[in-house]
Design an enzyme around this catalytic site. Structure first.
Site, PDB file in Angstrom:
ATOM      1  N   GLU A 120       0.832  -1.217   0.000  1.00 27.71           N
ATOM      2  CA  GLU A 120       0.000   0.000   0.000  1.00 27.71           C
ATOM      3  C   GLU A 120       0.864   1.264   0.000  1.00 27.71           C
ATOM      4  OE1 GLU A 120      -3.026  -0.110  -0.667  1.00 27.71           O
ATOM      5  OE2 GLU A 120      -3.911  -1.946   0.143  1.00 27.71           O
ATOM      6  N   HIS A 143      -3.211   1.531   8.463  1.00 29.78           N
ATOM      7  CA  HIS A 143      -4.249   0.763   7.771  1.00 29.78           C
ATOM      8  C   HIS A 143      -4.358  -0.626   8.389  1.00 29.78           C
ATOM      9  CE1 HIS A 143      -6.477  -1.473   4.875  1.00 29.78           C
ATOM     10  NE2 HIS A 143      -5.434  -2.204   4.534  1.00 29.78           N
ATOM     11  N   HIS A 145      -7.447  -4.134   9.346  1.00 17.26           N
ATOM     12  CA  HIS A 145      -8.638  -4.851   8.895  1.00 17.26           C
ATOM     13  C   HIS A 145      -9.573  -5.182  10.070  1.00 17.26           C
ATOM     14  CE1 HIS A 145      -6.029  -6.561   5.303  1.00 17.26           C
ATOM     15  NE2 HIS A 145      -6.226  -5.265   5.215  1.00 17.26           N
ATOM     16  N   HIS A 215     -12.753  -4.275   2.804  1.00 14.64           N
ATOM     17  CA  HIS A 215     -11.306  -4.413   2.930  1.00 14.64           C
ATOM     18  C   HIS A 215     -10.794  -3.975   4.303  1.00 14.64           C
ATOM     19  CE1 HIS A 215      -7.043  -3.422   1.139  1.00 14.64           C
ATOM     20  NE2 HIS A 215      -6.992  -3.819   2.380  1.00 14.64           N
TER      21      HIS A 215
HETATM   22  O1  2HA Z   1      -1.513  -6.902   2.986  1.00 15.02           O
HETATM   23  O2  2HA Z   1      -3.548  -4.897   4.082  1.00 15.02           O
HETATM   24  O3  2HA Z   1      -4.154  -3.618   1.885  1.00 15.02           O
HETATM   25  C1  2HA Z   1      -1.479  -5.627   3.346  1.00 15.02           C
HETATM   26  C2  2HA Z   1      -2.799  -5.031   3.158  1.00 15.02           C
HETATM   27  C3  2HA Z   1      -3.150  -4.556   1.813  1.00 15.02           C
HETATM   28 ZN    ZN Z   2      -5.445  -4.088   3.667  1.00 14.82          ZN
END
Ligand code: 2HA
Ligand code: ZN
Length: 270
Positions: A120, A143, A145, A215
């Site tokens: 990313e 970032h 998840h 995502h």
């Molecule tokens: O693998 O989260 O968005 C890394 C991530 C890609």
């Molecule tokens: Zn990701």
């Protein structure tokens, strides 16, 4: 670790410790399966002259988009394919310190071990470029998840950012206070692309935290612990909402009057 990096003073070491701590939280929260998630932190303001001018350990790699506002800046970035639970153990072994070249067109790795940066990177660097160009002191892009927040993006109702924000704000007072600008939503786009970076930046004009449909979540801030808190609080709200729905009722939520009262009490509309 590179000797110069090691000797570069407590500031950088402290920041790496803080990154490690948050990386551990991401794993403990179940937000970081396999190599999910990535972190970048602008270290330029913490670095001394010697670190800023360390010789590169790789040749420069071209960037898909130029980032002139962060030319000569240095960043810690997690490595591509690296597990967050490993970053938690050793950020420098499972990540890299990179420097943007003077022309803003390339990056080079200055940490000793040439770990390839996160997939990313286009989003991270374009966002840092955007934040810097705006004269912002936000130096962190996080970032991850988060399960409950991603679950909600599987419903078209929650792809409406206003509805998403109002629903989460209404679950607990902290959500209104800790995420005063609410969240933005980016419809699904291929991970790691310039298109995803551009769509995210558009949302960051108005918000400090953005949902990527099906995502994950991306937050920007001055401090990595603050970025974590924002996502943690949103997740708490999402859990309460989902628990209520699972128990068979629609949660009432705080009323508009209660939310407005919070906004006034905490000066959130300033
Ligand atoms: O693998 O989260 O968005 C890394 C991530 C890609
Ligand atoms: Zn990701």
């Amino acid at each position: 670790m590179n000797e110069k990096l090691q000797a570069s003073g407590n500031n950088i070491q402290n920041e790496l410790h803080r990154i490690a701590e948050v990386a551990g939280f991401l794993w403990q929260r179940n937000w970081a399966e396999a190599n999910g998630g990535n972190i970048s932190v602008n270290l330029t303001h913490l670095a001394d002259y010697e670190l800023l001018n360390l010789p590169a350990s790789t040749t420069g790699c071209n960037l898909a988009e130029e980032v002139p506002a962060i030319a000569n800046n240095i960043f810690y970035v997690t490595g591509t394919g690296k597990r967050m639970r490993d970053v938690a153990k050793s950020p420098i072994e499972f990540g890299a310190i990179i420097r943007i070249t003077a022309d803003g067109k390339k990056f080079e790795i200055i940490s000793e071990k040439p770990v390839k940066p996160t997939s990313e990177l286009p989003s991270h660097l374009s966002i840092h470029n955007f934040l810097m160009a705006k004269g912002n002191s936000k130096s962190v892009v996080l970032h991850t998840h988060p399960t409950e927040l991603i679950a909600l993006t599987h419903s078209n109702t929650f792809l409406n950012a206003e509805h998403f924000t109002q629903t989460l704000w209404a679950m607990i007072p902290e959500a209104r206070v800790i995420i005063p600008k609410g969240l933005g939503v980016v419809p699904y786009l291929l991970p790691g692309t310039v298109e995803l970076a551009r769509a995210t930046i558009k949302q960051l004009e108005k918000h400090d935290v953005v949902m990527w449909e099906k995502h994950g979540t991306l937050a920007v801030g001055e401090d990595i612990a603050d970025c974590f808190d924002v996502i943690d609080t949103l997740t708490k709200s999402a859990r309460i909402y989902l628990f209520a729905r699972t128990a068979g009722f629609v949660p009432h939520g705080l009323t508009k009057a209660q939310l407005d009262e919070l906004a006034r009490a905490f000066n959130l509309n300033l």
